[in-house]
Design a protein around this motif. Sequence first.
Motif, PDB file in Angstrom:
ATOM      1  N   GLU A  82       0.815  -1.221   0.000  1.00  0.00           N
ATOM      2  CA  GLU A  82       0.000   0.000   0.000  1.00  0.00           C
ATOM      3  C   GLU A  82       0.848   1.270   0.000  1.00  0.00           C
ATOM      4  N   PRO A  83       1.913   1.357   0.826  1.00  0.00           N
ATOM      5  CA  PRO A  83       2.730   2.573   0.746  1.00  0.00           C
ATOM      6  C   PRO A  83       3.340   2.796  -0.640  1.00  0.00           C
ATOM      7  N   THR A  84       3.742   1.714  -1.295  1.00  0.00           N
ATOM      8  CA  THR A  84       4.318   1.853  -2.634  1.00  0.00           C
ATOM      9  C   THR A  84       3.287   2.393  -3.603  1.00  0.00           C
ATOM     10  N   ARG A  85       2.059   1.939  -3.496  1.00  0.00           N
ATOM     11  CA  ARG A  85       0.996   2.416  -4.391  1.00  0.00           C
ATOM     12  C   ARG A  85       0.740   3.916  -4.242  1.00  0.00           C
ATOM     13  N   GLN A  86       1.130   4.478  -3.113  1.00  0.00           N
ATOM     14  CA  GLN A  86       0.935   5.909  -2.859  1.00  0.00           C
ATOM     15  C   GLN A  86       2.128   6.762  -3.293  1.00  0.00           C
ATOM     16  N   GLU A  87       3.213   6.122  -3.698  1.00  0.00           N
ATOM     17  CA  GLU A  87       4.416   6.865  -4.067  1.00  0.00           C
ATOM     18  C   GLU A  87       4.226   7.639  -5.366  1.00  0.00           C
ATOM     19  N   LYS A  88       4.969   8.737  -5.458  1.00  0.00           N
ATOM     20  CA  LYS A  88       4.965   9.551  -6.679  1.00  0.00           C
ATOM     21  C   LYS A  88       5.387   8.679  -7.860  1.00  0.00           C
ATOM     22  N   CYS A 131       3.956   6.031  -9.135  1.00  0.00           N
ATOM     23  CA  CYS A 131       3.503   4.636  -9.179  1.00  0.00           C
ATOM     24  C   CYS A 131       2.116   4.562  -9.805  1.00  0.00           C
ATOM     25  N   ARG A 132       2.028   3.882 -10.914  1.00  0.00           N
ATOM     26  CA  ARG A 132       0.758   3.686 -11.605  1.00  0.00           C
ATOM     27  C   ARG A 132       0.129   2.345 -11.243  1.00  0.00           C
ATOM     28  N   TYR A 171       1.105  -1.420  -8.839  1.00  0.00           N
ATOM     29  CA  TYR A 171       2.003  -2.246  -8.031  1.00  0.00           C
ATOM     30  C   TYR A 171       1.178  -3.445  -7.601  1.00  0.00           C
ATOM     31  N   HIS A 208      12.026   5.037  -5.672  1.00  0.00           N
ATOM     32  CA  HIS A 208      11.354   3.967  -4.930  1.00  0.00           C
ATOM     33  C   HIS A 208      12.375   2.939  -4.437  1.00  0.00           C
TER      34      HIS A 208
END
Length: 98
Positions: free
Chosen positions: A30-36, A38-39, A41, A68
Motif C-alpha cells: 500500500e505505501p508503494t501504491r501511494q508513491e509519486k 507509481c501507476r 504495483y 522507490h
Amino acid sequence: MQDIVYVVAKLQARAGKEEALRKLIEPVIEPTRQEKGCRRYSVMQDRQNPAVITLLEEWDTEADLDTHLALPHLQKIFAELKDVLGAPPDIVRYKEIG
C-alpha cells in the motif's frame, strides 16, 4: 508520449520460507501504491508454485522507480531477502513498443 517503465520482478522463496517472503513484501504494497509516479504495483503468488511471487509494476519515469528502490525501508527488505530467496530475483524493466 510518456515513457512509462514496466517492471516484472519474480521472487522465488527458499523451501520453507514462503511465508517469510510474503511477510517481507506485504507491508510495502500500500505505501508503494501511494508513491509519486507509481501507476501500478500488483503482487501475485503463483497458483502452481506458492514459493514464487511476482510483482507487476508501472512507473511514470525511471527516476520515480529509482527513487522507490532507494527508499530506506526497501533497502532493508533487499538485505533481508537474501535469507529467504532460493534463487536471485529475476527483475526486468520493460518499455512499451506498440
